[in-house]
Design a protein around this motif. Structure first.
Motif, PDB file in Angstrom:
ATOM      1  N   THR A  34     -12.588  18.116   8.308  1.00 57.30           N
ATOM      2  CA  THR A  34     -12.631  17.352   7.059  1.00 57.30           C
ATOM      3  C   THR A  34     -11.659  16.181   7.119  1.00 57.30           C
ATOM      4  O   THR A  34     -10.512  16.350   7.530  1.00 57.30           O
ATOM      5  CB  THR A  34     -12.277  18.264   5.864  1.00 57.30           C
ATOM      6  OG1 THR A  34     -13.215  19.340   5.808  1.00 57.30           O
ATOM      7  CG2 THR A  34     -12.315  17.495   4.564  1.00 57.30           C
ATOM      8  N   PRO A  35     -12.088  14.986   6.710  1.00 53.41           N
ATOM      9  CA  PRO A  35     -11.193  13.829   6.756  1.00 53.41           C
ATOM     10  C   PRO A  35      -9.963  14.007   5.867  1.00 53.41           C
ATOM     11  O   PRO A  35      -9.991  14.747   4.870  1.00 53.41           O
ATOM     12  CB  PRO A  35     -12.060  12.679   6.235  1.00 53.41           C
ATOM     13  CG  PRO A  35     -13.465  13.135   6.411  1.00 53.41           C
ATOM     14  CD  PRO A  35     -13.436  14.621   6.243  1.00 53.41           C
ATOM     15  N   TYR A  36      -8.917  13.318   6.229  1.00 52.39           N
ATOM     16  CA  TYR A  36      -7.757  13.196   5.350  1.00 52.39           C
ATOM     17  C   TYR A  36      -8.078  12.200   4.246  1.00 52.39           C
ATOM     18  O   TYR A  36      -8.702  11.158   4.485  1.00 52.39           O
ATOM     19  CB  TYR A  36      -6.536  12.706   6.121  1.00 52.39           C
ATOM     20  CG  TYR A  36      -5.869  13.780   6.931  1.00 52.39           C
ATOM     21  CD1 TYR A  36      -4.942  14.634   6.341  1.00 52.39           C
ATOM     22  CD2 TYR A  36      -6.156  13.954   8.276  1.00 52.39           C
ATOM     23  CE1 TYR A  36      -4.314  15.626   7.073  1.00 52.39           C
ATOM     24  CE2 TYR A  36      -5.539  14.950   9.025  1.00 52.39           C
ATOM     25  CZ  TYR A  36      -4.620  15.784   8.408  1.00 52.39           C
ATOM     26  OH  TYR A  36      -4.015  16.778   9.127  1.00 52.39           O
ATOM     27  N   LEU A  37      -7.661  12.515   3.037  1.00 52.01           N
ATOM     28  CA  LEU A  37      -7.759  11.589   1.912  1.00 52.01           C
ATOM     29  C   LEU A  37      -6.355  11.134   1.560  1.00 52.01           C
ATOM     30  O   LEU A  37      -5.477  11.960   1.281  1.00 52.01           O
ATOM     31  CB  LEU A  37      -8.413  12.265   0.711  1.00 52.01           C
ATOM     32  CG  LEU A  37      -8.672  11.364  -0.506  1.00 52.01           C
ATOM     33  CD1 LEU A  37      -9.898  11.852  -1.270  1.00 52.01           C
ATOM     34  CD2 LEU A  37      -7.465  11.338  -1.452  1.00 52.01           C
ATOM     35  N   ILE A  38      -6.133   9.830   1.604  1.00 55.49           N
ATOM     36  CA  ILE A  38      -4.824   9.243   1.322  1.00 55.49           C
ATOM     37  C   ILE A  38      -4.933   8.458   0.026  1.00 55.49           C
ATOM     38  O   ILE A  38      -5.697   7.496  -0.062  1.00 55.49           O
ATOM     39  CB  ILE A  38      -4.366   8.332   2.485  1.00 55.49           C
ATOM     40  CG1 ILE A  38      -4.333   9.130   3.793  1.00 55.49           C
ATOM     41  CG2 ILE A  38      -3.013   7.713   2.179  1.00 55.49           C
ATOM     42  CD1 ILE A  38      -4.172   8.261   5.024  1.00 55.49           C
ATOM     43  N   ARG A  39      -4.203   8.878  -0.980  1.00 57.10           N
ATOM     44  CA  ARG A  39      -4.220   8.215  -2.282  1.00 57.10           C
ATOM     45  C   ARG A  39      -3.096   7.185  -2.340  1.00 57.10           C
ATOM     46  O   ARG A  39      -1.939   7.485  -2.065  1.00 57.10           O
ATOM     47  CB  ARG A  39      -4.056   9.263  -3.389  1.00 57.10           C
ATOM     48  CG  ARG A  39      -3.992   8.738  -4.811  1.00 57.10           C
ATOM     49  CD  ARG A  39      -5.318   8.200  -5.328  1.00 57.10           C
ATOM     50  NE  ARG A  39      -6.441   9.102  -5.143  1.00 57.10           N
ATOM     51  CZ  ARG A  39      -6.764  10.114  -5.959  1.00 57.10           C
ATOM     52  NH1 ARG A  39      -6.023  10.372  -7.024  1.00 57.10           N
ATOM     53  NH2 ARG A  39      -7.838  10.862  -5.725  1.00 57.10           N
ATOM     54  N   LEU A  40      -3.459   5.951  -2.711  1.00 56.41           N
ATOM     55  CA  LEU A  40      -2.482   4.878  -2.855  1.00 56.41           C
ATOM     56  C   LEU A  40      -2.055   4.744  -4.309  1.00 56.41           C
ATOM     57  O   LEU A  40      -2.727   5.244  -5.222  1.00 56.41           O
ATOM     58  CB  LEU A  40      -3.065   3.559  -2.347  1.00 56.41           C
ATOM     59  CG  LEU A  40      -3.565   3.545  -0.908  1.00 56.41           C
ATOM     60  CD1 LEU A  40      -4.025   2.148  -0.523  1.00 56.41           C
ATOM     61  CD2 LEU A  40      -2.486   4.032   0.062  1.00 56.41           C
ATOM     62  N   ALA A  41      -0.951   4.048  -4.536  1.00 53.01           N
ATOM     63  CA  ALA A  41      -0.396   3.928  -5.876  1.00 53.01           C
ATOM     64  C   ALA A  41      -1.342   3.240  -6.841  1.00 53.01           C
ATOM     65  O   ALA A  41      -1.300   3.501  -8.052  1.00 53.01           O
ATOM     66  CB  ALA A  41       0.941   3.179  -5.821  1.00 53.01           C
ATOM     67  N   ASP A  42      -2.208   2.364  -6.348  1.00 52.12           N
ATOM     68  CA  ASP A  42      -3.151   1.682  -7.232  1.00 52.12           C
ATOM     69  C   ASP A  42      -4.410   2.500  -7.489  1.00 52.12           C
ATOM     70  O   ASP A  42      -5.343   2.043  -8.157  1.00 52.12           O
ATOM     71  CB  ASP A  42      -3.525   0.309  -6.669  1.00 52.12           C
ATOM     72  CG  ASP A  42      -4.260   0.382  -5.330  1.00 52.12           C
ATOM     73  OD1 ASP A  42      -4.549   1.511  -4.854  1.00 52.12           O
ATOM     74  OD2 ASP A  42      -4.562  -0.683  -4.760  1.00 52.12           O
ATOM     75  N   GLY A  43      -4.448   3.723  -6.971  1.00 53.85           N
ATOM     76  CA  GLY A  43      -5.586   4.600  -7.206  1.00 53.85           C
ATOM     77  C   GLY A  43      -6.620   4.591  -6.117  1.00 53.85           C
ATOM     78  O   GLY A  43      -7.545   5.412  -6.126  1.00 53.85           O
TER      79      GLY A  43
ATOM     80  N   ALA B 124       0.855  -1.194   0.000  1.00 54.37           N
ATOM     81  CA  ALA B 124       0.000   0.000   0.000  1.00 54.37           C
ATOM     82  C   ALA B 124       0.887   1.238   0.000  1.00 54.37           C
ATOM     83  O   ALA B 124       1.097   1.863   1.044  1.00 54.37           O
ATOM     84  CB  ALA B 124      -0.927  -0.019   1.206  1.00 54.37           C
ATOM     85  N   ARG B 125       1.405   1.570  -1.149  1.00 56.01           N
ATOM     86  CA  ARG B 125       2.298   2.726  -1.258  1.00 56.01           C
ATOM     87  C   ARG B 125       1.483   4.014  -1.337  1.00 56.01           C
ATOM     88  O   ARG B 125       0.631   4.168  -2.211  1.00 56.01           O
ATOM     89  CB  ARG B 125       3.193   2.613  -2.484  1.00 56.01           C
ATOM     90  CG  ARG B 125       4.160   3.788  -2.657  1.00 56.01           C
ATOM     91  CD  ARG B 125       5.101   3.571  -3.819  1.00 56.01           C
ATOM     92  NE  ARG B 125       5.970   2.427  -3.580  1.00 56.01           N
ATOM     93  CZ  ARG B 125       7.072   2.454  -2.833  1.00 56.01           C
ATOM     94  NH1 ARG B 125       7.444   3.600  -2.259  1.00 56.01           N
ATOM     95  NH2 ARG B 125       7.797   1.367  -2.682  1.00 56.01           N
ATOM     96  N   VAL B 126       1.759   4.934  -0.445  1.00 63.06           N
ATOM     97  CA  VAL B 126       1.054   6.211  -0.407  1.00 63.06           C
ATOM     98  C   VAL B 126       1.702   7.172  -1.396  1.00 63.06           C
ATOM     99  O   VAL B 126       2.924   7.372  -1.386  1.00 63.06           O
ATOM    100  CB  VAL B 126       1.080   6.804   1.016  1.00 63.06           C
ATOM    101  CG1 VAL B 126       0.472   8.209   1.022  1.00 63.06           C
ATOM    102  CG2 VAL B 126       0.328   5.896   1.984  1.00 63.06           C
TER     103      VAL B 126
END
Length: 478
Positions: free
Chosen positions: A138-147, A117-119
């Motif tokens: 507001t929540p944090y949004l964490i995008r992973l390498a797979d989208g 799970a690469r951020v």
């Protein structure tokens, strides 16, 4: 195509996201579990401590007693874990296999640790860095390498610096030709006696750097020289003297660390390692007889170059967050005076926690070696205390969060007031290993080295690492 996180979940029901399943990230997870706080650990590798395993052949100079987090130890002991001998010195591989893997496999942690799970980015859901209204809620949004998008209420960034090594160039940018000659350059801590042996045996190697990673590699290369004729070693540092690398020697509070400096000095004095001082890399050129590394007045020709010049944090994944970064070190502005390598060794860094690690972006904390930016004075024990303090703050327990305590060895071995050419990976994931007994105090002062380390200014001299030179003594911490 990635997946979109469920945006209907209330903020207080979202987990705390921990980026990185290394020693400090897993310590944070252990503290979160101990306080009953929901969490999710996002690890880019396929197993815990993926970065540590890459230098698994290196033996730490801190014994087990100083490399295990207290909250993690409690969870492990309750599950029947047999603690290693506190007085033994583990290798990086043993740290990963005997401590961090069992920790990540605990029932209290395992369901909440995701591998692969690469951020790639951390931001606020629906808000860029400019938008202020409603930001804190507001929540944090964490995008992973797979989208995939993951939502969190708080982010603890323990992603480290291992994947972002410094360049060889003395000015902080690649030396002329460095990028084109990349095939000749190794990053810190190659396994020269093991999996990487064939690249170094019988060859000429130049090691650039003055930290413990450089020392470990130099000692391994000297040992390889005893086994493989033709193996030669040259060591280049920007400082005018290697005294900082030699460190406290017999006076060091951690004997194994002192021995590292003593053995390195003996190799230099015997001629087994050729030392070049005042050497600031300006150009790297691949030639017909190897790679040529020049400081403008001298040139070293070698077959391989090991760049042990340290690491720096990568803040690009959080570029849409509001961070207050020190313009010199890249740590928080509040932490910078406490860790400035122009003023502090590892042993004089004061205790610090959530207060010093807080950014204008509420709920984002960088801990561990990344929190130090480019300062090489990080200690694994310091990272554990950071994790404890930050998790207490997240839980609203500010009394515990501000009760920061740390005892460190005071030997000056990691002070880099003369030379910032250093590293942050050794003995517990930090420059100086783990704490012995010496109370430390903060300082209000702060300096900045502005001069270029002195060196020879003679006409250009070409120095070719000699072939066939026999090393006389060897060994390594590992």
């Amino acid at each position: 195509m990635g997946t979109i996180a469920d945006r209907s979940t209330p903020l207080d029901q979202l987990p705390v996201a921990v980026i990185g399943a290394g020693p400090v990230g897993l310590a944070a997870a252990a503290h979160l579990a101990g306080r009953g706080i929901a969490f999710l650990v996002l690890e880019a590798g396929d197993n815990p401590a993926a970065a540590v395993r890459q230098w698994g052949h290196v033996r730490l100079f801190s014994p087990w007693r100083y490399t295990i987090d207290a909250a993690a130890a409690r969870l492990l002991t309750d599950a029947g874990w047999v603690r290693p001998d506190d007085d033994k010195l583990p290798t990086g591989a043993q740290l990963a296999v005997d401590y961090l893997q069992p920790l990540a496999d605990l029932a209290a942690l395992k369901p909440y640790v995701r591998y692969g799970a690469r951020v790639t980015a951390v931001t606020r859901l629906g808000l860029d860095r400019v938008r202020t209204t409603g930001r804190a809620g507001t929540p944090y949004l964490i995008r992973l390498a797979d989208g995939e998008d993951v939502l969190a209420r708080t982010v603890i960034d323990a992603s480290g610096t291992w994947g972002k090594p410094n360049v060889l160039g003395a000015s902080g940018i690649p030396a002329h030709g460095e990028t084109a000659a990349a095939a000749y350059v190794e990053s810190a801590l190659p396994d020269v006696l093991g999996r990487d042996r064939d690249r170094f045996a019988g060859r000429r190697t130049l090691v650039v750097g003055a930290g413990h990673s450089a020392a470990n590699t130099l000692l391994n290369l000297a040992q390889l020289g005893e086994q493989a004729p033709g193996t030669t070693v040259t060591w280049a540092i920007r400082a005018a003297t290697p005294a900082r690398t030699y460190g406290g020697e017999t006076a060091d509070a951690l004997p194994a660390r002192g021995a590292l400096g003593t053995r390195l000095r003996e190799h230099v004095e015997s001629g087994a390692i050729t030392l070049l001082t005042g050497f600031s890399v300006q150009a790297v050129t691949a030639g017909p007889h190897g790679v040529e590394v020049s400081d403008g007045t001298r040139t070293v020709t070698a077959d391989r170059v090991v760049s042990a010049t340290g690491f720096r944090p990568d803040h690009t994944i959080v570029s849409e967050l509001r961070l207050d970064l020190d313009p010199i070190l890249g740590s928080t502005r509040a932490l910078a005076p406490l860790i400035d390598p122009n003023e502090h060794s590892c042993g004089t860094v004061p205790p610090h926690g959530a207060d010093e690690l807080t950014h204008p972006e509420p709920g984002y904390y960088a801990i561990g070696v990344k929190s130090y930016g480019r300062a090489p004075t990080f200690l694994l024990a310091t990272g554990y205390e950071q994790a404890r303090s930050v998790v207490a703050a997240i839980d609203g327990d500010w009394t515990a969060a501000r009760d920061v305590q740390l005892d460190l060895p005071e030997t000056g071995v990691c002070n880099s007031s003369q030379d910032l050419d250093s590293d942050t990976i050794d003995a517990g994931g930090g420059c100086c290993g783990a704490p012995a007994a010496a109370a430390v105090q903060g300082t209000a002062g702060r300096g900045l080295a502005t001069g270029i380390p002195g060196g020879l200014r003679a006409p250009l001299t070409v120095i070719t690492v000699p072939a066939g030179k026999q090393e006389q003594t060897g060994g390594c911490c590992s």
